[in-house]
Design a protein around this motif. Structure first.
Motif, PDB file in Angstrom:
ATOM      1  N   SER A  35      55.609  47.641  86.394  1.00 14.08           N
ATOM      2  CA  SER A  35      56.275  46.344  86.401  1.00 14.08           C
ATOM      3  C   SER A  35      57.684  46.501  85.838  1.00 14.08           C
ATOM      4  CB  SER A  35      55.496  45.326  85.559  1.00 14.08           C
ATOM      5  OG  SER A  35      55.690  45.565  84.177  1.00 14.08           O
ATOM      6  N   LEU A  36      58.465  45.447  85.966  1.00 14.05           N
ATOM      7  CA  LEU A  36      59.826  45.477  85.434  1.00 14.05           C
ATOM      8  C   LEU A  36      59.836  45.533  83.912  1.00 14.05           C
ATOM      9  CD1 LEU A  36      61.469  42.942  87.880  1.00 14.05           C
ATOM     10  CD2 LEU A  36      61.739  45.420  87.850  1.00 14.05           C
ATOM     11  N   ASP A  37      58.717  45.223  83.295  1.00 14.93           N
ATOM     12  CA  ASP A  37      58.616  45.340  81.839  1.00 14.93           C
ATOM     13  C   ASP A  37      58.782  46.787  81.381  1.00 14.93           C
ATOM     14  OD1 ASP A  37      58.151  42.615  81.659  1.00 14.93           O
ATOM     15  OD2 ASP A  37      55.962  42.841  81.648  1.00 14.93           O
ATOM     16  N   ASP A  38      58.585  47.737  82.314  1.00 14.08           N
ATOM     17  CA  ASP A  38      58.727  49.152  81.984  1.00 14.08           C
ATOM     18  C   ASP A  38      60.190  49.607  81.946  1.00 14.08           C
ATOM     19  OD1 ASP A  38      55.963  49.313  81.916  1.00 14.08           O
ATOM     20  OD2 ASP A  38      55.792  50.115  83.948  1.00 14.08           O
ATOM     21  N   LEU A  39      61.120  48.741  82.368  1.00 13.02           N
ATOM     22  CA  LEU A  39      62.541  49.093  82.303  1.00 13.02           C
ATOM     23  C   LEU A  39      62.974  49.268  80.850  1.00 13.02           C
ATOM     24  CD1 LEU A  39      64.120  46.622  84.898  1.00 13.02           C
ATOM     25  CD2 LEU A  39      64.112  49.115  85.054  1.00 13.02           C
ATOM     26  N   ALA A  41      58.428  46.260  95.499  1.00 16.16           N
ATOM     27  CA  ALA A  41      57.341  47.112  95.017  1.00 16.16           C
ATOM     28  C   ALA A  41      57.671  48.582  95.254  1.00 16.16           C
ATOM     29  CB  ALA A  41      56.032  46.739  95.712  1.00 16.16           C
ATOM     30  N   LEU A  42      58.392  48.882  96.342  1.00 17.95           N
ATOM     31  CA  LEU A  42      58.805  50.260  96.600  1.00 17.95           C
ATOM     32  C   LEU A  42      59.724  50.768  95.482  1.00 17.95           C
ATOM     33  CD1 LEU A  42      58.863  52.762  98.444  1.00 17.95           C
ATOM     34  CD2 LEU A  42      60.821  51.717  99.622  1.00 17.95           C
ATOM     35  N   PHE A  43      60.599  49.909  94.982  1.00 23.39           N
ATOM     36  CA  PHE A  43      61.455  50.276  93.854  1.00 23.39           C
ATOM     37  C   PHE A  43      60.588  50.679  92.663  1.00 23.39           C
ATOM     38  CE2 PHE A  43      63.134  48.716  89.780  1.00 23.39           C
ATOM     39  CZ  PHE A  43      64.243  49.543  89.640  1.00 23.39           C
ATOM     40  N   LEU A  44      59.589  49.847  92.334  1.00 23.23           N
ATOM     41  CA  LEU A  44      58.704  50.160  91.207  1.00 23.23           C
ATOM     42  C   LEU A  44      58.003  51.493  91.435  1.00 23.23           C
ATOM     43  CD1 LEU A  44      57.056  46.695  90.476  1.00 23.23           C
ATOM     44  CD2 LEU A  44      58.823  47.846  89.138  1.00 23.23           C
ATOM     45  N   ALA A  69      68.040  45.243  89.217  1.00 22.86           N
ATOM     46  CA  ALA A  69      66.781  45.412  88.480  1.00 22.86           C
ATOM     47  C   ALA A  69      66.786  44.632  87.170  1.00 22.86           C
ATOM     48  CB  ALA A  69      66.527  46.894  88.215  1.00 22.86           C
ATOM     49  N   TYR A  70      67.902  44.672  86.463  1.00 24.88           N
ATOM     50  CA  TYR A  70      67.964  44.019  85.160  1.00 24.88           C
ATOM     51  C   TYR A  70      68.284  42.530  85.233  1.00 24.88           C
ATOM     52  CZ  TYR A  70      67.408  48.305  82.512  1.00 24.88           C
ATOM     53  OH  TYR A  70      66.886  49.439  81.948  1.00 24.88           O
ATOM     54  N   ARG A  71      68.962  42.075  86.272  1.00 33.70           N
ATOM     55  CA  ARG A  71      69.404  40.680  86.334  1.00 33.70           C
ATOM     56  C   ARG A  71      68.677  39.832  87.373  1.00 33.70           C
ATOM     57  NH1 ARG A  71      72.150  39.177  81.979  1.00 33.70           N
ATOM     58  NH2 ARG A  71      72.215  37.297  83.215  1.00 33.70           N
ATOM     59  N   GLN A  72      67.734  40.379  88.077  1.00 30.90           N
ATOM     60  CA  GLN A  72      67.128  39.683  89.193  1.00 30.90           C
ATOM     61  C   GLN A  72      66.451  38.385  88.815  1.00 30.90           C
ATOM     62  OE1 GLN A  72      63.659  41.870  90.877  1.00 30.90           O
ATOM     63  NE2 GLN A  72      64.211  43.364  89.339  1.00 30.90           N
ATOM     64  N   GLU A 128      49.658  65.232  90.243  1.00 29.32           N
ATOM     65  CA  GLU A 128      48.959  64.414  89.255  1.00 29.32           C
ATOM     66  C   GLU A 128      48.638  63.075  89.880  1.00 29.32           C
ATOM     67  OE1 GLU A 128      51.599  64.208  85.901  1.00 29.32           O
ATOM     68  OE2 GLU A 128      52.959  62.851  86.913  1.00 29.32           O
ATOM     69  N   LEU A 129      47.635  62.432  89.346  1.00 27.69           N
ATOM     70  CA  LEU A 129      47.245  61.100  89.781  1.00 27.69           C
ATOM     71  C   LEU A 129      47.798  60.124  88.760  1.00 27.69           C
ATOM     72  CD1 LEU A 129      45.587  59.238  91.627  1.00 27.69           C
ATOM     73  CD2 LEU A 129      43.589  59.757  90.219  1.00 27.69           C
ATOM     74  N   ARG A 130      48.547  59.128  89.249  1.00 26.90           N
ATOM     75  CA  ARG A 130      49.163  58.164  88.335  1.00 26.90           C
ATOM     76  C   ARG A 130      48.949  56.747  88.833  1.00 26.90           C
ATOM     77  NH1 ARG A 130      55.034  60.727  87.596  1.00 26.90           N
ATOM     78  NH2 ARG A 130      55.220  59.742  89.596  1.00 26.90           N
ATOM     79  N   GLU A 131      48.967  55.841  87.879  1.00 27.89           N
ATOM     80  CA  GLU A 131      48.966  54.417  88.190  1.00 27.89           C
ATOM     81  C   GLU A 131      50.416  53.955  88.128  1.00 27.89           C
ATOM     82  OE1 GLU A 131      46.680  50.328  86.880  1.00 27.89           O
ATOM     83  OE2 GLU A 131      46.752  51.989  85.459  1.00 27.89           O
ATOM     84  N   ALA A 132      50.922  53.463  89.255  1.00 25.96           N
ATOM     85  CA  ALA A 132      52.308  52.996  89.331  1.00 25.96           C
ATOM     86  C   ALA A 132      52.426  52.036  90.500  1.00 25.96           C
ATOM     87  CB  ALA A 132      53.269  54.164  89.517  1.00 25.96           C
ATOM     88  N   GLY A 133      53.344  51.107  90.401  1.00 25.56           N
ATOM     89  CA  GLY A 133      53.579  50.181  91.505  1.00 25.56           C
ATOM     90  C   GLY A 133      52.385  49.310  91.836  1.00 25.56           C
ATOM     91  N   GLY A 134      51.539  49.034  90.850  1.00 24.52           N
ATOM     92  CA  GLY A 134      50.385  48.155  91.063  1.00 24.52           C
ATOM     93  C   GLY A 134      49.170  48.844  91.644  1.00 24.52           C
TER      94      GLY A 134
END
Length: 183
Positions: A158-162, A148-151, A99-102, A55-61
């Motif tokens: 973005s981290l808003d997706d956590l 960005a590799l983590f995302l 990820a949550y406290r950075q 599948e083609l996805r938008e992720a990591g910018g």
């Protein structure tokens, strides 16, 4: 939008080592960004309709091909056969804290996890999931954040997706107190 532009997008995305921003894709195929974005979304729909193995996805910018989730077990078995490259439970816990406290220091991470984290943080840095982003003014301790590799690996833009988890973690004042005690 021609078949040539669609084919060019597919070829670029097939060889891209990381997600490609729509602006870069638009420039490569000489289309406005809005038209390129529309073409990408049309490709997403067609791949889904065709029930492809990818599948083609938008992720990591940016945009990138991924294996389809319905084949995740088969692909994981193929990719990891003979390998032990998965992160340990300790590494995953440490990665979640970061990820949550950075940005956060090793002392802050250790205070949340209750164990020493130096080697685990080094492992995460080596794998490119975490990076040093500065130092604290008070102590000069290194501050760590996800990359960005983590995302990309998490399939997020973005981290808003956590998922919301912050209420279960200590607040910054508690972590600052622990860090002062460790000095």
């Amino acid at each position: 939008m021609s078949d040539l532009q669609r084919g060019a997008l597919e070829a670029i995305l097939m060889v891209a080592p990381e997600p490609v921003p729509v602006a870069n894709l638009a420039a490569a195929i000489d289309l406005p960004e809005a038209e390129t974005e529309a073409l990408l979304h049309a490709m997403v729909r067609q791949y889904a309709d065709d029930q492809r193995g990818f599948e083609l996805r938008e992720a990591g910018g940016g945009w990138r091909f991924y294996s389809h989730p319905r084949y995740s077990e088969i692909v994981a078995g193929f990719v990891t056969s003979g390998q032990s490259s998965r992160l340990s439970a300790q590494a995953l816990e440490t990665l979640a804290v970061i990820a949550y406290r950075q940005p956060c220091t090793r002392a802050q991470i250790a205070s949340i996890r209750g164990v020493e984290v130096d080697s685990v943080v080094r492992t995460l840095v080596t794998r490119g999931l975490v990076e040093q982003v500065g130092t604290t003014a008070a102590t000069g301790a290194s501050l760590y954040s996800t990359t960005a590799l983590f995302l990309e690996k998490m399939g997020m833009n973005s981290l808003d997706d956590l998922a919301p988890l912050a209420p279960y973690l200590p607040d910054d004042a508690d972590l600052d107190e622990v860090e002062k005690e460790l000095r």
